[in-house]
Enzyme design. Structure first.
Site, short mmCIF file in Angstrom:
data_model
loop_
_atom_site.label_atom_id
_atom_site.label_comp_id
_atom_site.label_asym_id
_atom_site.label_seq_id
_atom_site.Cartn_x
_atom_site.Cartn_y
_atom_site.Cartn_z
N SER A 72 30.30 -13.24 -106.78
CA SER A 72 30.21 -12.01 -106.01
C SER A 72 29.04 -12.02 -105.02
CB SER A 72 30.08 -10.84 -106.98
OG SER A 72 29.21 -9.86 -106.47
N LYS A 73 29.37 -11.60 -103.80
CA LYS A 73 28.35 -11.52 -102.74
C LYS A 73 27.15 -10.70 -103.18
CE LYS A 73 31.27 -11.01 -98.71
NZ LYS A 73 31.46 -10.49 -97.40
N ARG A 74 27.46 -9.63 -103.91
CA ARG A 74 26.41 -8.68 -104.24
C ARG A 74 25.58 -9.13 -105.45
NH1 ARG A 74 29.43 -4.88 -105.69
NH2 ARG A 74 31.28 -5.74 -104.72
N HIS A 103 29.97 -17.59 -97.28
CA HIS A 103 30.16 -17.46 -98.72
C HIS A 103 30.52 -18.85 -99.27
CE1 HIS A 103 32.01 -15.91 -102.42
NE2 HIS A 103 31.49 -14.73 -102.12
#
Ligand code: GLU
Length: 376
Positions: free
Chosen positions: A299-301, A49
């Site tokens: 955000s990862k998503r 990340h």
């Protein structure tokens, strides 16, 4: 009357190693004055990340600038969330950016480096158990036999009473059981976890220093948190205590989402009479949500910029991304960079005091600009 010593023996009959043995096995590091020991301690649950690269860069920079040690520890105690192979990917991706650990977990199939290992938490069970046994002996940890239903019930009662939720004070019903009763339940094979016995009170405040945020006033911890789960592995809080103590970490650099757990950690260190490390809770990287326009965490998503692989794929030079992250780390970095465009970034006089306390807004045009300069 039965003693805590008997309870400790009944729970851990096979644990013969003591905390004193562990102190001998992991002696204090012999480093020059001012040298800091830092670490990057990811859970193997996914890709690198952008915020993690930032955290690792800061930890690495602090160790290198002080002639200290930067190590890599794999935090794999939540085995349900583990994604196979991601620990190695994290090591390799960081190495690609030049962030190479002096010791620790070096990736699958490669021998660990350093004498403070193992550096993979799931291989450190014997260490955690020795420390938990000592805590039970000291009356600072106890077995909790509450079932999931008991805990659901507790939550409902607390909601109805409009009180702080959790396992503490009078709500911690396994806390007051006598050792004789505990021994009986253990003998009968009743499953249990082990909880810390807190002595705090959330109505009392204490002062604690954060390297980024200065002196903070935080409520004391009073939660009897779980320290050993039913699978025998420790929780994050407890592993942090043992690992950063025995590995000799002097500065913990981690995301600000951990700030609310700091009172727990301070109390755990106190319970063992160990000196806590210094803490630096780093700002999170934020974005303006394209839909709502509001600021939120990267955000990862939702955001492609959350994965470091995005920049690699798009051809951003690694030095561009690192320099950009340094602008987030210290407000005076940009000016330094203008004056020293060709100097390695480790020469920059990094300081925690110059770090922004609010989340830093991710600025793609600025990254592009810095990257173009690097390429030119
Ligand atoms: N495993 C934790 C995480 O991935 C580490 C936090 C820390 O650095 O202490 O967030």
């Amino acid at each position: 009357m039965h003693t805590d010593e008997e309870l400790a023996e009944a729970i851990f009959p096979e644990v013969t190693e003591t905390v004193a043995d562990l102190e001998r096995r992991y002696p204090r590091r012999n480093l020059p004055q001012g040298a800091e020991v830092t670490r990057f301690a990811p859970s193997p649950t996914g890709f690198l990340h952008t915020s993690s690269l930032f955290t690792a860069l800061v930890a690495y920079t602090v160790a290198k600038r002080t002639q200290g040690v930067y190590f890599f520890r794999l935090e794999d105690t939540n085995q349900k969330r583990e994604v196979a192979g991601t620990g190695d990917q994290l090591v390799d991706q960081l190495a690609w950016f030049g962030i190479k650990q002096d010791e620790g977990y070096m990736g699958d199939g490669r021998p660990e480096q350093g004498s403070y290992g193992p550096y993979v938490q799931s291989q450190r069970k014997a260490i955690y158990d020795a420390v938990i046994k000592e805590m039970v002996r000291r009356g600072r940890a106890y077995p909790c036999f509450c079932t999931k239903e008991d805990l659901d019930e507790l939550r409902k009662v607390q909601e109805a009473n409009k009180v702080v939720p959790g396992y503490y004070g009078n709500y911690a019903r396994c806390r007051t059981r006598t050792v004789a009763e505990d021994l009986k339940l253990i003998k009968a094979g009743t499953p249990f976890v082990i909880r810390f016995r807190s002595q705090g009170d959330h109505n009392r405040f204490f002062a604690v220093k954060d390297l980024v945020r200065g002196t903070l006033s935080l409520p004391e911890n009073d939660q009897d948190i779980v320290i050993r789960k039913s699978d025998g592995l420790p929780t994050y809080h407890f592993a942090h205590l043992c690992d950063d103590h025995f590995m000799g970490t002097t500065v913990v650099t981690r995301g600000e989402e951990w700030l609310s757990s700091l009172p727990i950690h301070i109390e755990l260190f106190k319970a063992m009479d160990w000196e806590a490390p210094k803490y630096a809770h780093l700002p999170v990287i934020m974005v303006n949500d394209p839909e709502t326009g509001n600021r939120r965490k990267l955000s990862k998503r939702k955001d492609r910029e959350a994965a470091v692989s995005f920049f690699i794929r798009e051809g951003y030079p690694k030095d561009g991304l690192l320099k950009y992250l340094m602008t987030i780390s210290n407000s005076n970095f940009e000016e330094w960079l203008r004056q020293n465009p060709r100097t390695p970034i480790l020469s920059f006089p990094f300081s925690f005091a110059k770090m922004s306390r609010e989340g830093a807004l991710f600025d793609l045009p600025k990254l592009t600009d810095i990257s173009q300069n690097v390429l030119a």
